[in-house]
Design a protein around this motif. Structure first.
Motif, mmCIF file in Angstrom:
data_model
loop_
_atom_site.group_PDB
_atom_site.id
_atom_site.type_symbol
_atom_site.label_atom_id
_atom_site.label_comp_id
_atom_site.label_asym_id
_atom_site.label_seq_id
_atom_site.Cartn_x
_atom_site.Cartn_y
_atom_site.Cartn_z
ATOM 1 N N PHE A 214 9.861 3.699 88.653
ATOM 2 C CA PHE A 214 10.184 2.977 89.883
ATOM 3 C C PHE A 214 11.570 2.367 89.712
ATOM 4 N N ALA A 215 12.476 2.623 90.666
ATOM 5 C CA ALA A 215 13.855 2.163 90.489
ATOM 6 C C ALA A 215 14.464 1.716 91.806
ATOM 7 N N VAL A 216 15.171 0.581 91.753
ATOM 8 C CA VAL A 216 15.901 0.102 92.926
ATOM 9 C C VAL A 216 17.265 0.777 93.002
ATOM 10 N N ASP A 217 17.831 0.737 94.208
ATOM 11 C CA ASP A 217 19.204 1.200 94.380
ATOM 12 C C ASP A 217 20.205 0.124 93.982
ATOM 13 N N GLY A 218 19.737 -1.120 93.906
ATOM 14 C CA GLY A 218 20.598 -2.238 93.546
ATOM 15 C C GLY A 218 19.859 -3.537 93.782
ATOM 16 N N TYR A 219 20.564 -4.634 93.609
ATOM 17 C CA TYR A 219 19.944 -5.934 93.813
ATOM 18 C C TYR A 219 21.015 -6.925 94.238
ATOM 19 N N HIS A 220 20.570 -8.059 94.737
ATOM 20 C CA HIS A 220 21.474 -9.097 95.226
ATOM 21 C C HIS A 220 21.344 -10.305 94.305
#
Length: 677
Positions: A214-220
């Motif tokens: 499971f992987a995000v494209d990015g974060y804030h």
């Protein structure tokens, strides 16, 4: 508020409040059914009497392990689909065998409050990030539905019990759903925070060979978007065992080619609503997740903890020591790369609403986390000692400026909370709040010592050892002592101790990590004092792990990044707990011939560490030195340097015969004296 003497507590629970705790209710019931010492007949405001009562309960919990842990499973209604043949078949460490023959499922327990019509529509998770003012809610019913949908999707991808599932996710509800879906089908969870660079993630995930990521494209974070798409590309390339990648689009990027989309996998209205979803019933010691050590001396240790062991330990810790109930809102600032995230999820086991926050505790200003607590109406707020100290230095007044009326307990961990931190909380946050300073470790995903809701809080002291944890302070000869600094040891097994390390077939690395100094006894690597009144003071790590903002990192990770720069011949990093509660992390570098440590090189060192490793582990100072001290076998000397920088004389910090160049050590001795002059 004036600072009380050490003999006077900062806070004590009102007698009626103490009497209403789950701990007292448990003791009353366990005394009747399992031989625990009798619970008090009436509330008390006598601190010594309260301490004596808890000490008796603690002694029973460690001397009669079988009856204590049986009581825990019955009190919290642990659902064994197959009953255990025994409680503790073998007490030896390492190798203790808990509840052999039993079968159960962790996720089934975490979601059982969804079965109660009174809870189904209440929030199981509240979520905030830096871009939202008001929290979003995920109800118990919706949480269970998403978990069931995702679990069936994973099964459809061929995931079977024992397969590993990795996550590169921040502290968001999707991470909780993914963990519970993984556990529901008997697969093995592991996670890394997205502020880790690709090399740090691969050092961990390559060891366990995940089949799904499971992987995000990015974060804030910190007011900025941080794109991680290139990191995910590298992870996919370097993890050949992956069968599927699940795209979680926090920043709105489209799913990369071949990836599955999160929304598609949790969209189904499936078996959970008809009651037909089948939780995989696994043995008590079946792996639940893999956590990681810092990797000080090589690759991070892949620490395996069991479904049953974590379940019973977290029920005890959340229900009895934090006194969490279905009416609570449980917020602990953490990332998915720290064990406190796994412990945050434990709030679900006792029916509490957990609060996930994805963002910086210090953006847009240092008071951000206090604001999150106010906006979510958190009743139990957990943070790091470093954040408390930062709040004090920033001269914040959270109790005056925010509505923290719901907060009844503040937990701190990650590093020792100094006395000034204790005092600041009672002066500036809330005078009537229970301060639960706790200490444990990734190694057990729990606390050895921590909060007790029936006991007073003394300045700079942790309230007591936790139930079931046979904690002592030992001298170098292996003798227990009180009111003196010694090694934190645990003399009897805990259910959440590792079942082993991944890829450690004969258990040698596991043995050497905890049982080498005192055979058959767990040595944790902390300096502690157990006081004569039963409280505990943690003095910091007795090893060289870098423990910053609660996130542990190995020095070898730092060296790998820094020494890629052509100007750096060698380096040494030290993490030092300061007396006033700060954490100083200097980086010492030996320059290559012709190189100069100017502002440009310092900036490139910091940028490299921030981008390739972790922004939490950027050094406070970069200092050029003539040479790095080594052992005679060529290993960098870290612990003795840490002692020298703390002011320990050279002849007490190291055996001179074990060092290749004493002149290099004398530099650190002089620097330590200078800093404390």
């Amino acid at each position: 508020m004036s600072t009380p003497t050490q003999d006077q507590p900062l806070w004590r629970p009102a007698p009626a409040r103490a009497a209403a705790t789950q701990l007292v209710a448990f003791q009353t019931w366990a005394a009747e059914h399992h031989g625990a010492p009798a619970a008090p007949l009436a509330p008390t405001s006598d601190d010594d009497q309260a301490a004596t009562r808890y000490a008796a309960l603690h002694t029973w919990s460690t001397e009669d392990l079988e009856r204590f842990w049986t009581a825990v499973t019955e009190w919290f209604d642990v659902r064994f689909s197959t009953a255990p043949e025994a409680v503790l078949a073998d007490q030896s460490m390492p190798g203790a065998r808990w509840f052999p023959g039993a079968r159960l499922n962790y996720a089934e327990h975490a979601l059982r409050y969804a079965d109660d019509p009174a809870h189904a529509d209440r929030p199981a998770i509240l979520h905030l990030d830096e871009t939202t003012e008001h929290p979003t809610e995920l109800s118990w019913a919706e949480l269970r539905r998403q978990v069931a949908s995702l679990a069936e999707a994973l099964r459809a991808q061929g995931v079977r019990p024992g397969d590993r599932i990795g996550a590169y996710l921040p502290n968001i509800p999707q991470a909780v759903v993914a963990l519970l879906a993984t556990a529901a089908i008997g697969a093995v969870w592991t996670s890394c925070a997205p502020d880790f660079g690709a090399r740090s993630v691969l050092d961990r995930l390559q060891q366990i060979e995940p089949v799904v990521l499971f992987a995000v494209d990015g974060y804030h974070y910190g007011g900025k978007d941080h794109d991680r798409t290139e990191v995910v590309v590298e992870l996919r390339r370097e993890l050949p065992t992956l069968r599927a990648v699940v795209h979680v689009p926090l920043l709105g990027a489209p799913a990369p080619d071949g990836a599955l989309h999160w929304d598609d996998l949790v969209a189904a209205t499936v078996a959970s609503e008809s009651g037909a979803f089948a939780y995989e019933q696994v043995p008590f010691d079946h792996p639940l997740w893999v956590l990681y050590s810092s990797g000080t001396t090589g690759l991070p240790k892949a620490i395996v903890q069991s479904q049953g062991g974590i379940l019973v330990e977290h029920l005890k810790q959340a229900g009895l020591h934090l006194d969490l109930t279905p009416g609570d809102r449980f917020l602990w600032y953490t990332s998915t790369g720290w064990m406190m995230w796994n412990f945050l999820v434990a709030g679900l086991l006792v029916g509490s609403t957990i609060v996930t926050y994805d963002g910086s505790p210090g953006h847009p200003d240092t008071g951000a986390l206090w604001s999150v607590a106010a906006r979510t109406r958190a009743t139990v707020l957990g943070t790091s000692a470093a954040y408390v100290i930062a709040s004090r230095k920033a001269e914040l007044h959270p109790g005056r400026d925010l509505d923290l009326g719901a907060v009844r307990c503040i937990g701190t961990t990650g590093s020792p909370l100094p006395p000034d931190g204790f005092q600041w909380i009672y002066n500036e946050v809330k005078h009537d709040v229970w301060l639960a300073s706790v200490s444990g470790g990734t190694d057990v995903c729990s606390c050895f010592v921590g909060g007790v809701p029936t006991l007073p809080v003394y300045l700079g002291e942790i309230q007591a050892p936790c139930l079931g944890a046979a904690v002592e302070s030992w001298d170098v000869q292996g003798r227990p002592h009180t009111d003196q600094v010694g090694e934190l040891v645990v003399t009897k097994p805990l259910p959440s101790m590792p079942t082993g390390f991944w890829n450690d077939p004969n258990g040698q690395r596991y043995h050497d990590s905890y049982f080498d100094m005192y055979p058959g006894v767990w040595r944790h690597g902390d300096w502690i004092t157990v006081t004569s009144r039963g409280t505990v003071v943690i003095h910091g790590r007795s090893d060289s792990t870098l423990n910053r903002q609660g996130v542990r990192m190995g020095s070898s990770d730092i060296y790998e990044v820094v020494e890629r720069l052509p100007e750096i011949a060698e380096s040494l990093v030290i993490g030092l707990e300061e007396p006033e509660g700060g954490y100083w992390m200097p980086l010492f570098v030996v320059l290559a011939p012709g190189a100069e440590l100017d502002d440009d090189l310092r900036a490139r060192i910091r940028t490299s560490l921030r981008e390739q490793l972790s922004p939490r582990h950027v050094p406070d100072e970069v200092i050029a030195v003539q040479g790095i001290p080594h052992t005679l076998t060529g290993k960098r000397i870290e612990v003795p340097v840490k002692r020298l920088l703390s002011g320990t004389p050279l002849d007490q910090a190291v055996n001179p015969g074990s060092v290749d160049n004493l002149d290099h050590l004398r530099f650190f001795e002089a620097l330590g004296r200078e800093r404390r002059a």
